[in-house]
Write an enzyme that holds these catalytic residues in place. Structure first.
Site, PDB file in Angstrom:
ATOM      1  N   GLY A 132       0.986  -1.383   0.054  1.00  0.00           N
ATOM      2  CA  GLY A 132      -0.248  -0.094  -0.153  1.00  0.00           C
ATOM      3  C   GLY A 132       0.930   1.421   0.037  1.00  0.00           C
ATOM      4  O   GLY A 132       1.226   1.858   1.051  1.00  0.00           O
ATOM      5  N   ILE A 165      -4.634  -0.706  -5.005  1.00  0.00           N
ATOM      6  CA  ILE A 165      -3.526  -1.768  -4.494  1.00  0.00           C
ATOM      7  C   ILE A 165      -3.954  -3.119  -4.509  1.00  0.00           C
ATOM      8  O   ILE A 165      -5.076  -3.650  -4.400  1.00  0.00           O
ATOM      9  CB  ILE A 165      -3.803  -1.372  -2.769  1.00  0.00           C
ATOM     10  CG1 ILE A 165      -3.542  -0.069  -2.372  1.00  0.00           C
ATOM     11  CG2 ILE A 165      -2.856  -2.540  -2.001  1.00  0.00           C
ATOM     12  CD1 ILE A 165      -2.510   0.539  -2.962  1.00  0.00           C
ATOM     13  N   ASN A 242      11.733  -0.574  -7.297  1.00  0.00           N
ATOM     14  CA  ASN A 242      12.761  -0.986  -8.673  1.00  0.00           C
ATOM     15  C   ASN A 242      12.799  -2.631  -8.741  1.00  0.00           C
ATOM     16  O   ASN A 242      13.128  -2.953  -9.795  1.00  0.00           O
ATOM     17  CB  ASN A 242      13.835  -0.652  -8.167  1.00  0.00           C
ATOM     18  CG  ASN A 242      14.280   0.830  -8.564  1.00  0.00           C
ATOM     19  OD1 ASN A 242      13.512   1.409  -9.403  1.00  0.00           O
ATOM     20  ND2 ASN A 242      15.068   1.624  -7.591  1.00  0.00           N
ATOM     21  N   ARG A 245       9.555  -2.903 -11.048  1.00  0.00           N
ATOM     22  CA  ARG A 245       9.936  -2.368 -12.461  1.00  0.00           C
ATOM     23  C   ARG A 245      10.879  -3.387 -13.149  1.00  0.00           C
ATOM     24  O   ARG A 245      10.812  -3.161 -14.407  1.00  0.00           O
ATOM     25  CB  ARG A 245      10.460  -0.953 -12.216  1.00  0.00           C
ATOM     26  CG  ARG A 245       9.673   0.058 -11.661  1.00  0.00           C
ATOM     27  CD  ARG A 245      10.565   1.346 -11.182  1.00  0.00           C
ATOM     28  NE  ARG A 245       9.496   2.368 -10.623  1.00  0.00           N
ATOM     29  CZ  ARG A 245      10.056   3.580 -10.094  1.00  0.00           C
ATOM     30  NH1 ARG A 245      11.201   3.728  -9.776  1.00  0.00           N
ATOM     31  NH2 ARG A 245       9.004   4.401  -9.816  1.00  0.00           N
ATOM     32  N   GLU A 365       3.966   1.615 -11.167  1.00  0.00           N
ATOM     33  CA  GLU A 365       5.491   1.618 -11.086  1.00  0.00           C
ATOM     34  C   GLU A 365       6.174   2.604 -11.749  1.00  0.00           C
ATOM     35  O   GLU A 365       7.241   2.597 -12.364  1.00  0.00           O
ATOM     36  CB  GLU A 365       6.123   0.129 -11.406  1.00  0.00           C
ATOM     37  CG  GLU A 365       5.251  -1.012 -11.035  1.00  0.00           C
ATOM     38  CD  GLU A 365       4.760  -1.195  -9.564  1.00  0.00           C
ATOM     39  OE1 GLU A 365       5.324  -0.189  -8.836  1.00  0.00           O
ATOM     40  OE2 GLU A 365       4.334  -1.975  -9.136  1.00  0.00           O
ATOM     41  N   THR A 367       5.048   6.321 -14.341  1.00  0.00           N
ATOM     42  CA  THR A 367       4.694   6.573 -15.731  1.00  0.00           C
ATOM     43  C   THR A 367       5.731   6.732 -16.918  1.00  0.00           C
ATOM     44  O   THR A 367       6.934   6.892 -16.272  1.00  0.00           O
ATOM     45  CB  THR A 367       3.639   7.709 -15.579  1.00  0.00           C
ATOM     46  OG1 THR A 367       4.666   8.836 -15.249  1.00  0.00           O
ATOM     47  CG2 THR A 367       2.385   7.427 -14.720  1.00  0.00           C
TER      48      THR A 367
END
Length: 386
Positions: A132, A165, A242, A245, A365, A367
């Site tokens: 969250g 979430i 990260n 991502r 994660e 834009t």
């Protein structure tokens, strides 16, 4: 295994173990996900019944070492993410939220007690986690979060709201980031805590075979041991972001590759004006451009993974992959849909479903704009976020 998108023999750059893991996950996707995904997507249903299968394959927290976790390499995790997203972004997102976000937060920032309590159960799929951070009024600027945790003796009192979430309505544990008098801190919050309420967001045009929720946090009382002791400030959640991502760099190429296959197969079988679509120059131009971008995206993902395994991967390099591969993947999926004509707007074919999903993947994660600014700051040395 012949990959009709692999023009450069990228497969030869993988080890035997990496190829074996990829093939196991691909087999799971081909048998358990692809035959069912159109129905799940149509009914907006996340199939909880496949979670134990994912755990058996070692997909939950697979890059984490110890505490019952698989401890696989970053490249292996990336390959798994790619194969899962070739099935559907929602299924890769489950693995990402569970492992790269919730489990990583505990593994990176938690106490030994928190790790021992949650990580083995989460790796086994018997406990699901959520993460969250995003709020209704703050996505790209988490530093403006309004969720607040205040001290009350040895306890904490948590109030606020979160939005988008993943998995919150089916999770047993939530990692909640909140502002405190000492800056941003993370908390391990059992979802059966009084005051925790998760409501699925149901009217979605994207990620329909996945769960995203609004979360309300009302006077949740937490013991002092709920605090993640090693996370202080926004660096804590950013380190977890990260991880997520990184998985997206690979996953987006899975959606792109599956869409390319759909367009290639269709163009070879579909007759127009007495010959296959694949026999026309414009069709071949589109297929070649798709394959070129998939090959470049795969090389980018693999190099990123090798750097991560070597311990030298930098945050801006993750932004290169996330920005490029999401951007190119969504264009490939859209072009593939166009090649399918009217049939491409049905769930009989995957490209439009992938393209719709990638609208979310491209947004969460970080834009395109956020990753562009990260790279711009790295290149020029001048932050331009404000």
């Amino acid at each position: 295994m012949t990959d009709r998108s692999d023009l450069l023999d990228i497969d030869a750059l993988l080890t035997e173990d990496e190829r074996a893991l990829r093939d196991r996950v691909r087999g799971f996707v081909d048998t358990a996900i692809k035959p069912n995904i159109a129905d799940w997507y149509d009914r907006a249903e996340f199939p909880l019944e496949i979670v134990p299968r994912m755990a058996e394959l070692g997909l939950l927290g697979m890059h984490i070492k110890g505490y019952g976790c698989p401890g696989r390499s970053s490249v292996e995790y990336g390959l798994a993410a790619m194969e899962l997203e070739a099935g559907d972004s929602g299924l890769r997102t489950f693995v990402s939220v569970q492992g790269s976000l919730a489990m990583s937060a505990i593994a990176k920032h938690g106490s030994e007690e928190q790790k021992n309590e949650w990580l083995p159960r989460m790796a086994a799929g018997s406990a699901i986690g959520c993460f969250g951070l995003t709020e209704p009024t703050g996505g790209s600027d988490p530093g403006s979060m309004l969720t607040f945790a205040k001290r009350d003796g040895d306890d904490w009192i948590l109030n606020g709201s979160k939005r988008w979430i993943g998995l919150a309505s089916v999770a047993q544990v939530a990692i909640i980031w909140a502002m405190t008098d000492d800056g941003v801190r993370g908390f391990v919050v059992p979802t059966d805590s009084p005051g925790f309420k998760a409501t699925p967001i149901v009217q979605k045009l994207s990620m329909r075979a996945s769960i995203q929720c609004d979360v309300e946090l009302t006077d949740i009382r937490l013991p002092g041991t709920a605090l993640l002791p090693k996370a202080k400030g926004l660096r804590g959640p950013f380190e977890c972001l990260n991880e997520a991502r990184y998985g997206i760099i690979w996953g987006a190429m899975g959606a792109a590759r599956d869409s390319y296959y759909a367009a290639l197969d269709y163009s070879l079988e579909r007759l127009q004006f007495g010959r296959p679509l694949a026999g026309y120059q414009l069709t071949q131009l589109k297929l070649v451009n798709m394959a070129l971008e998939i090959n470049k995206g795969m090389l980018l993902a693999l190099q990123t993974g090798r750097l991560k395994d070597a311990g030298t991967l930098q945050p801006h390099q993750i932004s290169v992959g996330k920005l490029n591969n999401c951007r190119e993947a969504i264009e490939i999926c859209r072009e593939a849909r166009a090649m399918l004509g009217g049939n491409g707007v049905t769930l009989d074919y995957s490209p439009l479903r992938h393209a719709n999903n990638l609208e979310s993947v491209r947004t969460y994660e970080g834009t395109d704009e956020v990753h562009t600014l990260i790279l711009g700051s790295h290149i020029t040395g001048i932050p331009a976020f404000r």
